[in-house]
Motif scaffolding. Structure first.
Motif, short mmCIF file in Angstrom:
data_model
loop_
_atom_site.label_atom_id
_atom_site.label_comp_id
_atom_site.label_asym_id
_atom_site.label_seq_id
_atom_site.Cartn_x
_atom_site.Cartn_y
_atom_site.Cartn_z
N ARG A 1 -4.34 7.86 -0.26
CA ARG A 1 -3.82 6.44 -0.06
C ARG A 1 -4.26 5.46 -1.21
O ARG A 1 -5.33 5.70 -1.91
N LYS B 1 -4.90 1.57 -1.33
CA LYS B 1 -5.25 0.41 -0.72
C LYS B 1 -5.24 -0.81 -1.40
O LYS B 1 -5.06 -1.90 -0.90
N SER C 1 4.60 1.35 8.28
CA SER C 1 4.14 0.40 8.98
C SER C 1 2.62 0.23 8.64
O SER C 1 1.99 1.03 8.31
N PRO D 1 5.10 5.12 2.22
CA PRO D 1 4.69 6.49 2.39
C PRO D 1 5.45 7.57 1.62
O PRO D 1 6.63 7.26 1.52
N HIS E 1 2.67 -6.74 5.68
CA HIS E 1 2.44 -5.96 4.45
C HIS E 1 3.41 -4.73 4.19
O HIS E 1 4.14 -4.41 5.31
N TYR E 2 3.58 -4.31 3.19
CA TYR E 2 4.66 -3.24 2.94
C TYR E 2 3.72 -1.89 2.69
O TYR E 2 2.95 -1.87 1.86
N HIS E 3 4.24 -0.98 3.45
CA HIS E 3 3.53 0.33 3.36
C HIS E 3 4.67 1.35 2.88
O HIS E 3 5.46 1.57 3.56
N ARG F 1 9.96 3.38 4.61
CA ARG F 1 9.43 2.20 4.85
C ARG F 1 8.35 2.43 5.91
O ARG F 1 8.65 2.55 7.10
N THR G 1 0.92 -1.28 0.09
CA THR G 1 -0.06 0.00 0.00
C THR G 1 1.02 1.02 0.05
O THR G 1 1.97 1.21 0.25
N CYS G 2 0.41 2.57 -0.29
CA CYS G 2 1.07 3.66 -0.33
C CYS G 2 0.20 4.82 0.28
O CYS G 2 -0.94 4.79 0.46
N HIS G 3 0.68 5.89 0.69
CA HIS G 3 0.27 7.16 1.25
C HIS G 3 1.01 8.24 0.73
O HIS G 3 2.22 8.25 0.96
N THR H 1 -4.69 7.55 -6.00
CA THR H 1 -4.86 7.70 -4.51
C THR H 1 -6.47 8.24 -4.03
O THR H 1 -7.10 9.12 -4.75
#
Length: 129
Positions: free
Chosen positions: A50, A52, A129, A115, A111-113, A127, A6-8, A45
């Motif tokens: 985000r 998801k 959390s 940001p 899982h990998y987030h 990296r 996921t990313c933000h 996003t």
């Protein structure tokens, strides 16, 4: 099941989420003989900046692609963000046409987030959390 990646994205110019930003997640080459690279996924996003879930460009989901790898294997990925057009839509000239974050994921780990803090002249990532 939730996406393993996921990313933000936050817009540091305004201090707000970078909503409606196009992103592309791509599997990078591991062993060309295995033919595992090239899978890509698209997303935009949400209102909170985000991603998801990712939409597959082929028939395989992200979880199906991850299943091709052995437990503990380091899998190289890239997320590209179309930051130039996004800022231009907001009347701001950006130094970056796009930004790309490359990273490894180990199959079987949490899982990998990813940001990203982005401005028209700078960006940073870590990296999460």
């Amino acid at each position: 099941m939730a996406s393993p990646i996921t990313c933000h994205v936050l817009n540091t110019l305004s201090g707000t989420p970078a909503n409606n930003l196009k992103a592309t997640l791509t599997l990078l080459p591991t062993d060309p003989a295995l033919g595992k690279s090239g899978e890509s996924f698209a997303a935009t996003t949400n209102e909170d900046g985000r991603v998801k879930e990712w939409e597959a460009s082929s028939g395989n989901t992200l979880l199906e692609v991850m299943e091709q790898f052995a437990a503990g294997e380091r899998i190289p990925w890239s997320i590209k963000f179309a930051i130039g057009p996004w800022y231009e839509e907001r009347g701001v000239e950006s130094f970056w046409p796009e930004i790309e974050v490359k990273f490894y994921v180990k199959k079987g780990e949490r899982h990998y987030h990813v940001p990203v803090l982005v401005g028209p002249w700078t960006y940073t990532t870590y990296r999460g959390s």
